[in-house]
Design an enzyme around this catalytic site. Structure first.
Site, PDB file in Angstrom:
ATOM      1  N   HIS A   1       8.673   7.365 -27.797  1.00 21.86           N
ATOM      2  CA  HIS A   1       7.689   8.311 -27.254  1.00 21.86           C
ATOM      3  C   HIS A   1       8.025   9.743 -27.691  1.00 21.86           C
ATOM      4  O   HIS A   1       7.167  10.477 -28.179  1.00 21.86           O
ATOM      5  CB  HIS A   1       7.696   8.193 -25.719  1.00 21.86           C
TER       6      HIS A   1
ATOM      7  N   GLU B   1      -3.260  17.013 -11.950  1.00 20.90           N
ATOM      8  CA  GLU B   1      -3.807  17.366 -13.262  1.00 20.90           C
ATOM      9  C   GLU B   1      -5.319  17.621 -13.244  1.00 20.90           C
ATOM     10  O   GLU B   1      -6.080  17.031 -13.998  1.00 20.90           O
ATOM     11  CB  GLU B   1      -3.456  16.278 -14.295  1.00 20.90           C
TER      12      GLU B   1
ATOM     13  N   ARG C   1      -1.847  21.368 -15.236  1.00 21.76           N
ATOM     14  CA  ARG C   1      -0.812  20.377 -15.561  1.00 21.76           C
ATOM     15  C   ARG C   1      -1.006  19.767 -16.947  1.00 21.76           C
ATOM     16  O   ARG C   1      -0.044  19.293 -17.567  1.00 21.76           O
ATOM     17  CB  ARG C   1      -0.765  19.284 -14.487  1.00 21.76           C
TER      18      ARG C   1
ATOM     19  N   LYS D   1       4.014  11.168 -11.851  1.00 18.73           N
ATOM     20  CA  LYS D   1       3.127  10.318 -12.648  1.00 18.73           C
ATOM     21  C   LYS D   1       3.812   8.979 -12.837  1.00 18.73           C
ATOM     22  O   LYS D   1       4.953   8.924 -13.318  1.00 18.73           O
ATOM     23  CB  LYS D   1       2.863  10.935 -14.022  1.00 18.73           C
TER      24      LYS D   1
ATOM     25  N   ASN E   1       0.975  18.085 -21.615  1.00 17.55           N
ATOM     26  CA  ASN E   1       0.648  17.090 -22.642  1.00 17.55           C
ATOM     27  C   ASN E   1       0.647  17.688 -24.041  1.00 17.55           C
ATOM     28  O   ASN E   1       0.117  17.072 -24.985  1.00 17.55           O
ATOM     29  CB  ASN E   1      -0.723  16.457 -22.354  1.00 17.55           C
TER      30      ASN E   1
ATOM     31  N   GLU F   1      10.667  16.721 -25.288  1.00 17.93           N
ATOM     32  CA  GLU F   1      10.027  17.227 -24.063  1.00 17.93           C
ATOM     33  C   GLU F   1      10.648  18.566 -23.655  1.00 17.93           C
ATOM     34  O   GLU F   1       9.984  19.416 -23.063  1.00 17.93           O
ATOM     35  CB  GLU F   1      10.139  16.200 -22.918  1.00 17.93           C
TER      36      GLU F   1
ATOM     37  N   HIS G   1       0.946  15.539 -27.071  1.00 16.63           N
ATOM     38  CA  HIS G   1       0.830  14.147 -26.636  1.00 16.63           C
ATOM     39  C   HIS G   1      -0.427  13.449 -27.148  1.00 16.63           C
ATOM     40  O   HIS G   1      -0.423  12.230 -27.303  1.00 16.63           O
ATOM     41  CB  HIS G   1       0.897  14.054 -25.102  1.00 16.63           C
TER      42      HIS G   1
ATOM     43  N   LYS H   1       8.864  22.313 -15.126  1.00 14.70           N
ATOM     44  CA  LYS H   1       7.966  21.208 -14.747  1.00 14.70           C
ATOM     45  C   LYS H   1       7.590  21.300 -13.265  1.00 14.70           C
ATOM     46  O   LYS H   1       6.423  21.126 -12.897  1.00 14.70           O
ATOM     47  CB  LYS H   1       8.610  19.856 -15.058  1.00 14.70           C
TER      48      LYS H   1
ATOM     49  N   ARG I   1       0.811  -1.233   0.000  1.00 12.24           N
ATOM     50  CA  ARG I   1       0.000   0.000   0.000  1.00 12.24           C
ATOM     51  C   ARG I   1       0.837   1.273   0.000  1.00 12.24           C
ATOM     52  O   ARG I   1       0.359   2.349   0.365  1.00 12.24           O
ATOM     53  CB  ARG I   1      -0.977   0.023   1.174  1.00 12.24           C
TER      54      ARG I   1
ATOM     55  N   HIS J   1       0.437  10.128 -28.649  1.00 13.23           N
ATOM     56  CA  HIS J   1      -0.063   8.862 -28.087  1.00 13.23           C
ATOM     57  C   HIS J   1      -0.834   8.073 -29.142  1.00 13.23           C
ATOM     58  O   HIS J   1      -0.779   6.841 -29.167  1.00 13.23           O
ATOM     59  CB  HIS J   1      -0.978   9.125 -26.886  1.00 13.23           C
TER      60      HIS J   1
HETATM   61  P1  NAD Z   1      13.281   4.366 -22.017  1.00 15.07           P
HETATM   62  O1  NAD Z   1      13.114   4.318 -20.578  1.00 15.07           O
HETATM   63  O2  NAD Z   1      12.741   3.254 -22.835  1.00 15.07           O
HETATM   64  O3  NAD Z   1      14.821   4.574 -22.349  1.00 15.07           O
HETATM   65  C1  NAD Z   1      15.217   4.671 -23.672  1.00 15.07           C
HETATM   66  C2  NAD Z   1      16.327   3.674 -24.035  1.00 15.07           C
HETATM   67  O4  NAD Z   1      17.569   4.163 -23.546  1.00 15.07           O
HETATM   68  C3  NAD Z   1      16.147   2.308 -23.440  1.00 15.07           C
HETATM   69  O5  NAD Z   1      16.613   1.356 -24.353  1.00 15.07           O
HETATM   70  C4  NAD Z   1      17.060   2.358 -22.221  1.00 15.07           C
HETATM   71  O6  NAD Z   1      17.485   1.091 -21.804  1.00 15.07           O
HETATM   72  C5  NAD Z   1      18.203   3.163 -22.755  1.00 15.07           C
HETATM   73  N1  NAD Z   1      18.999   3.888 -21.776  1.00 15.07           N
HETATM   74  C6  NAD Z   1      18.551   4.573 -20.699  1.00 15.07           C
HETATM   75  N2  NAD Z   1      19.547   5.266 -20.154  1.00 15.07           N
HETATM   76  C7  NAD Z   1      20.650   5.013 -20.871  1.00 15.07           C
HETATM   77  C8  NAD Z   1      21.983   5.461 -20.810  1.00 15.07           C
HETATM   78  N3  NAD Z   1      22.378   6.371 -19.922  1.00 15.07           N
HETATM   79  N4  NAD Z   1      22.869   4.977 -21.700  1.00 15.07           N
HETATM   80  C9  NAD Z   1      22.470   4.081 -22.658  1.00 15.07           C
HETATM   81  N5  NAD Z   1      21.207   3.664 -22.796  1.00 15.07           N
HETATM   82  C10 NAD Z   1      20.317   4.118 -21.907  1.00 15.07           C
HETATM   83  O7  NAD Z   1      12.607   5.692 -22.643  1.00 15.07           O
HETATM   84  P2  NAD Z   1      12.504   7.200 -22.124  1.00 15.07           P
HETATM   85  O8  NAD Z   1      12.464   8.014 -23.348  1.00 15.07           O
HETATM   86  O9  NAD Z   1      13.473   7.502 -21.074  1.00 15.07           O
HETATM   87  O10 NAD Z   1      11.066   7.234 -21.440  1.00 15.07           O
HETATM   88  C11 NAD Z   1       9.898   7.021 -22.178  1.00 15.07           C
HETATM   89  C12 NAD Z   1       8.803   6.632 -21.214  1.00 15.07           C
HETATM   90  O11 NAD Z   1       8.586   7.701 -20.294  1.00 15.07           O
HETATM   91  C13 NAD Z   1       7.468   6.370 -21.881  1.00 15.07           C
HETATM   92  O12 NAD Z   1       6.937   5.189 -21.366  1.00 15.07           O
HETATM   93  C14 NAD Z   1       6.616   7.562 -21.488  1.00 15.07           C
HETATM   94  O13 NAD Z   1       5.246   7.247 -21.401  1.00 15.07           O
HETATM   95  C15 NAD Z   1       7.193   7.908 -20.144  1.00 15.07           C
HETATM   96  N6  NAD Z   1       6.989   9.302 -19.730  1.00 15.07           N
HETATM   97  C16 NAD Z   1       6.533   9.502 -18.462  1.00 15.07           C
HETATM   98  C17 NAD Z   1       6.354  10.785 -18.010  1.00 15.07           C
HETATM   99  C18 NAD Z   1       5.920  11.008 -16.601  1.00 15.07           C
HETATM  100  O14 NAD Z   1       5.619  12.154 -16.246  1.00 15.07           O
HETATM  101  N7  NAD Z   1       5.901  10.001 -15.770  1.00 15.07           N
HETATM  102  C19 NAD Z   1       6.654  11.881 -18.839  1.00 15.07           C
HETATM  103  C20 NAD Z   1       7.120  11.628 -20.124  1.00 15.07           C
HETATM  104  C21 NAD Z   1       7.284  10.317 -20.556  1.00 15.07           C
HETATM  105  N1  GLY Z   2       4.483  14.423 -18.836  1.00 18.35           N
HETATM  106  C1  GLY Z   2       3.226  14.960 -18.431  1.00 18.35           C
HETATM  107  C2  GLY Z   2       3.096  15.200 -16.974  1.00 18.35           C
HETATM  108  O1  GLY Z   2       3.983  14.902 -16.224  1.00 18.35           O
HETATM  109  O2  GLY Z   2       2.097  15.683 -16.535  1.00 18.35           O
END
Ligand code: NAD
Ligand code: GLY
Length: 361
Positions: free
Chosen positions: A263, A235, A239, A141, A243, A183, A246, A225, A119, A250
């Site tokens: 992404h 949100e 907030r 998020k 997006n 971003e 997005h 941010k 939890r 998406h």
């Molecule tokens: P990811 O986590 O898939 O990383 C991208 C690639 O880079 C992967 O293959 C990873 O293994 C590799 N990698 C990571 N760090 C590395 C490094 N230092 N050296 C070599 N390789 C490395 O992708 P991302 O772009 O970081 O994140 C995308 C995700 O984030 C999506 O799922 C998206 O929905 C989410 N997201 C979340 C929020 C939020 O607010 N929570 C905001 C934007 C995106």
């Molecule tokens: N990436 C969108 C948010 O964090 O709200």
């Protein structure tokens, strides 16, 4: 080391930006009262896991790691369960802190695991992609994808702290760096006119991975941010401007299949589409629209949608978003540089015009 605060009352936390891998004193202090489970993936583990784990292990703490398969296609409930398997198999108590070592996928999954294990337990972010350092590690998020929609299962869960070491970007593939930059551009368009201009001026240094320029980029994005999240953590309104691009992005990710388009790549062209709609609505001049498209293109991001995308496939995905938002389609548009806003006040025919201008069929 530079430190910034995300102001959220008793859920406030610091973002540390600097050589966090070589100077782990703040990390050690943050984790001092905890058992530790590090969550990472099979690409990042060989690069950085031991550097984080060895000093913590040496301090005699209970510590373990779980290494997930790499990829957006594994951001699902089945893979999330591996974190719970490890936590339970090793009898981790509620004193555990989960440490997300990786990009947005690892961060979102680790945060969700922390929100739900017994939890709710603590977690810390050590983001290693540009996208995670400028966006996903901040704001709480968390979640996983469902076959029918991205990030559809999740929770708001703020970390205890975020540790950003820009030097981890030296090992990041170039296309991943560009994806994260989407971003960064987003933050400039919606909330930071001066920041956007700085990006235009320093683009070459940034893409040459100049550490001073990168630190400024990361600090600027985190500040924008944190400012937005502090005003609207869950949100309810503001907030949503985060997006920008997005809804279209998406739709591309969901239609193409997770992991086919990054992404950030989908968000890149999504921002171009949202900019196009803003221009069609007369909210911005063509010159500003062109500046935004130019920066997206100069960053090496796509400004055209995948060939397979049609107006119908966009509308199917967009209608699903609409259902989630109680039947109203809201889009983030821009009415000046640094002034993104959420609106449902547009002629749906203009949306179709934008989609038709980007799709073949
Ligand atoms: P990811 O986590 O898939 O990383 C991208 C690639 O880079 C992967 O293959 C990873 O293994 C590799 N990698 C990571 N760090 C590395 C490094 N230092 N050296 C070599 N390789 C490395 O992708 P991302 O772009 O970081 O994140 C995308 C995700 O984030 C999506 O799922 C998206 O929905 C989410 N997201 C979340 C929020 C939020 O607010 N929570 C905001 C934007 C995106
Ligand atoms: N990436 C969108 C948010 O964090 O709200």
């Amino acid at each position: 080391m530079k430190s910034y605060q995300v102001d959220l009352g008793d859920r406030s936390y610091p973002i540390h930006i600097g050589p966090c891998l070589s100077d782990q004193s703040l990390l050690q202090a943050t984790l001092s009262q905890h058992e530790i489970l590090i969550v990472t993936n099979d690409t990042i583990a060989p690069l950085y896991l031991e550097r984080i784990m060895a000093p913590l292990r040496a301090s005699g703490k209970k510590i373990a790691a779980v290494i997930l398969p790499d990829g957006e296609q594994y951001k699902d409930l089945a893979t999330l369960n591996r974190i719970f398997d490890e936590l339970l198999a090793q009898n981790f108590s509620r004193k555990v802190v989960l440490v997300a070592l990786g990009g947005g996928v690892v961060g979102d999954m680790t945060g969700f695991a922390a929100a739900s294990y017994q939890r709710g337990v603590d977690f810390v972010q050590i983001p290693t992609t540009l996208l995670a350092q400028v966006d996903s590690s901040v704001g709480g998020k968390t979640g996983v994808n469902h076959a029918l929609g991205k990030n559809m299962i999740g929770a708001f869960k703020q970390p205890l702290a975020v540790f950003i070491d820009p030097s981890t970007l030296l090992t990041l593939p170039k296309n991943e760096f560009a994806a994260g930059f989407a971003e960064v551009i987003k933050h400039g368009v919606i909330q930071g006119a001066d920041y956007f201009a700085m990006l235009e001026t320093r683009l070459t240094q940034i893409f040459a991975l100049d550490m001073a320029a990168l630190t400024d980029v990361i600090s600027g994005s985190c500040a924008i941010k944190a400012h937005v999240v502090a005003q609207d953590e869950t949100e309810q309104g503001l907030r949503a401007i985060l997006n920008f691009g997005h809804t279209f992005g998406h739709a591309i990710e969901t239609t193409m299949g997770y992991g086919r388009w990054l992404h950030g790549e989908a968000v890149g062209v999504g921002m171009v589409m949202a900019t196009d709609m803003s221009r069609r609505l007369g909210l911005i001049e063509p010159q500003l629209a062109q500046r935004i498209v130019d920066l997206v293109e100069q960053a090496g991001l796509p400004i055209r949608v995948p060939e397979q995308m049609t107006v119908a496939s966009f509308m199917t995905a967009i209608d699903r978003d609409k259902k989630v938002d109680a039947g109203t389609l809201r889009l983030v548009l821009v009415r000046a540089l640094g002034d993104g806003f959420l609106t449902a006040d547009f002629d749906p025919a203009l949306l179709k015009d934008t989609l038709a201008s980007f799709c073949r069929g």
